[in-house]
Write an enzyme that holds these catalytic residues in place. Structure first.
Site, PDB file in Angstrom:
ATOM      1  N   ARG A 100      -1.478  -7.589   8.043  1.00  9.84           N
ATOM      2  CA  ARG A 100      -2.671  -8.187   8.922  1.00  9.84           C
ATOM      3  C   ARG A 100      -1.519  -8.644   9.873  1.00  9.84           C
ATOM      4  O   ARG A 100      -1.653  -9.268  10.684  1.00  9.84           O
ATOM      5  CB  ARG A 100      -2.788  -9.561   7.186  1.00  9.84           C
TER       6      ARG A 100
ATOM      7  N   HIS B  95      -3.635   0.608  -4.030  1.00 10.76           N
ATOM      8  CA  HIS B  95      -3.800   0.854  -4.684  1.00 10.76           C
ATOM      9  C   HIS B  95      -3.914   2.204  -6.061  1.00 10.76           C
ATOM     10  O   HIS B  95      -3.366   2.351  -7.492  1.00 10.76           O
ATOM     11  CB  HIS B  95      -5.346   0.565  -5.029  1.00 10.76           C
TER      12      HIS B  95
ATOM     13  N   ASP C   6       3.225  -5.253   1.565  1.00  5.07           N
ATOM     14  CA  ASP C   6       2.178  -4.952   1.939  1.00  5.07           C
ATOM     15  C   ASP C   6       1.629  -5.327   2.644  1.00  5.07           C
ATOM     16  O   ASP C   6       0.979  -5.216   4.591  1.00  5.07           O
ATOM     17  CB  ASP C   6       2.839  -3.248   1.995  1.00  5.07           C
TER      18      ASP C   6
ATOM     19  N   ASN D  44       1.985   0.687   4.796  1.00  8.80           N
ATOM     20  CA  ASN D  44       1.885   2.138   4.091  1.00  8.80           C
ATOM     21  C   ASN D  44       3.595   2.403   3.092  1.00  8.80           C
ATOM     22  O   ASN D  44       3.852   2.835   2.442  1.00  8.80           O
ATOM     23  CB  ASN D  44       1.359   2.987   4.509  1.00  8.80           C
TER      24      ASN D  44
ATOM     25  N   ASP E 164       5.777  -4.590  -2.951  1.00  7.45           N
ATOM     26  CA  ASP E 164       4.195  -4.589  -3.347  1.00  7.45           C
ATOM     27  C   ASP E 164       3.048  -5.935  -3.382  1.00  7.45           C
ATOM     28  O   ASP E 164       1.788  -5.322  -2.486  1.00  7.45           O
ATOM     29  CB  ASP E 164       3.892  -4.318  -4.846  1.00  7.45           C
TER      30      ASP E 164
END
Length: 385
Positions: free
Chosen positions: A112, A126, A107, A51, A104
């Site tokens: 993962r 989003h 991230d 984040n 973007d």
């Protein structure tokens, strides 16, 4: 404790069951950008929260917007006879835009890689993307500006709405089908925009005064590409995917009314803002285009974020956003001339919309962080030593 509980208990229960599902068929994304992002993510430290990467990328777009606002607040700098934006600003804009696009892209891979994927991460990503639309559209506008060889502020206003509706289409699809079909236009536009910034730094804005072919100017190409991509690719594919689900009885919502309900608030927002533009006593869009775009883009992001929450939690979309009620009053005050200083009214309403949206975003992030027992910007656990 969250500032305000914007996410209902039903929605929190929906987030607990949420599984990410997306389809990306864009050759540029699949064969070029994803391998590049897989390479880049290896250099990121494993303690870096996804984040935080998302937010940093978003802030690069905000920085671009503020930087161009300083050098070209009224969008006249690229016009003949005006002092142009310095070349180094275009270089910085190109680099910042590509960095934002890259961050973007990495991230989710970082999430993962560190086994820290959560619904909050996708919502955060989003949600910021929905707000980013206004920042990169308004920044790109400075390349052409509003001079004789540029684009009028009214034309750009409608182009902005085409971009905004193109963005919400993907999430409308997912609201109905459960699958996020990633649009081709996003990757192509981000790479192109970054390159155009750098080219502008080298050749100067005067190059864009020249026709591409016969009397067809670069500004016409800019307008044509955005509108054509939206109406010949994005919109038809979105309608096709949703109608396909409707015919196969696989939609998440039971009727066409429910399926199209997410468009009601954005459509009303468009109507309200357009009434203000058309009937403004002082021609507010000509006077304060940058602030008007910011107000519209932020209000749209707020509406879209609420759709994304419903989409991810598989709950019914609210018919009306509460933000439309005070905006209706503001528009009435503006177009009737009740408030003499229309620009001051716009500045005050824009500040209120921005603060309301930030409050909403912080509240939702805090609420979901508490629910999932995580920190938004750290991989540490709240209860760990």
């Amino acid at each position: 404790m969250a500032l305000y509980e914007y996410v209902t208990q039903e929605q929190l229960a929906g987030f607990d069951k949420y599984k990410y599902s997306a389809v990306d068929t864009n050759p540029l994304s699949v064969y070029v950008m994803h391998p590049f992002w897989n390479f880049v993510v290896k250099f990121l430290p494993t303690w870096l929260a996804p984040n935080l990467i998302t937010f940093t990328g978003f802030m690069f777009l905000v920085l671009n917007f503020l930087m161009l606002a300083f050098f070209d607040f009224d969008f006249y700098a690229s016009a003949a006879g005006h002092e142009h934006v310095p070349s180094w600003v275009w270089v910085a804009a190109g680099i910042f835009n590509f960095l934002a696009y890259t961050l973007d892209g990495v991230d989710g891979k970082q999430a993962r890689r560190t086994n820290s994927s959560t619904p909050l991460g996708e919502l955060f990503d989003h949600g910021l993307d929905s707000w980013a639309c206004i920042f990169f559209v308004a920044t790109v506008y400075s390349i052409f500006g509003r001079g004789e060889s540029g684009v009028s502020v009214l034309t750009l206003y409608y182009i902005l709405w085409v971009v905004l509706f193109s963005f919400i289409l993907s999430h409308w699809e997912k609201y109905n089908t459960g699958i996020l079909f990633l649009p081709w236009g996003y990757d192509i536009s981000q790479v192109t925009i970054s390159m155009v910034y750098l080219v502008t730094a080298v050749v100067g804005v005067e190059t864009w005064y020249q026709p591409v072919f016969l009397h067809f100017l670069y500004r016409d190409l800019f307008t044509f590409m955005i509108i054509a991509c939206s109406f010949t690719v994005t919109l038809p594919m979105s309608l096709y995917n949703v109608m396909k689900g409707y015919r196969s009885n696989s939609l998440k919502h039971s009727s066409l009314y429910e399926a199209f309900l997410p468009f009601l608030s954005p459509f009303l927002l468009f109507i309200l803002s357009t009434i203000w533009v058309v009937f403004s006593p002082s021609n507010i869009l000509e006077q304060q285009p940058r602030i008007f775009y910011l107000m519209v883009g932020t209000a749209f992001a707020n509406v879209t974020c609420k759709l994304i929450v419903c989409q991810m939690s598989i709950t019914r979309c609210q018919a009306l956003s509460w933000l439309l009620l005070p905006m209706s009053l503001v528009v009435v005050l503006a177009v009737t001339g009740t408030v003499a200083n229309e620009s001051l009214l716009l500045f005050a309403w824009t500040a209120a919309v921005v603060l309301a949206h930030i409050h909403y975003g912080v509240s939702v992030v805090q609420q979901l962080s508490d629910h999932f027992n995580i920190f938004a910007f750290s991989l540490k656990k709240p209860n760990s030593d």
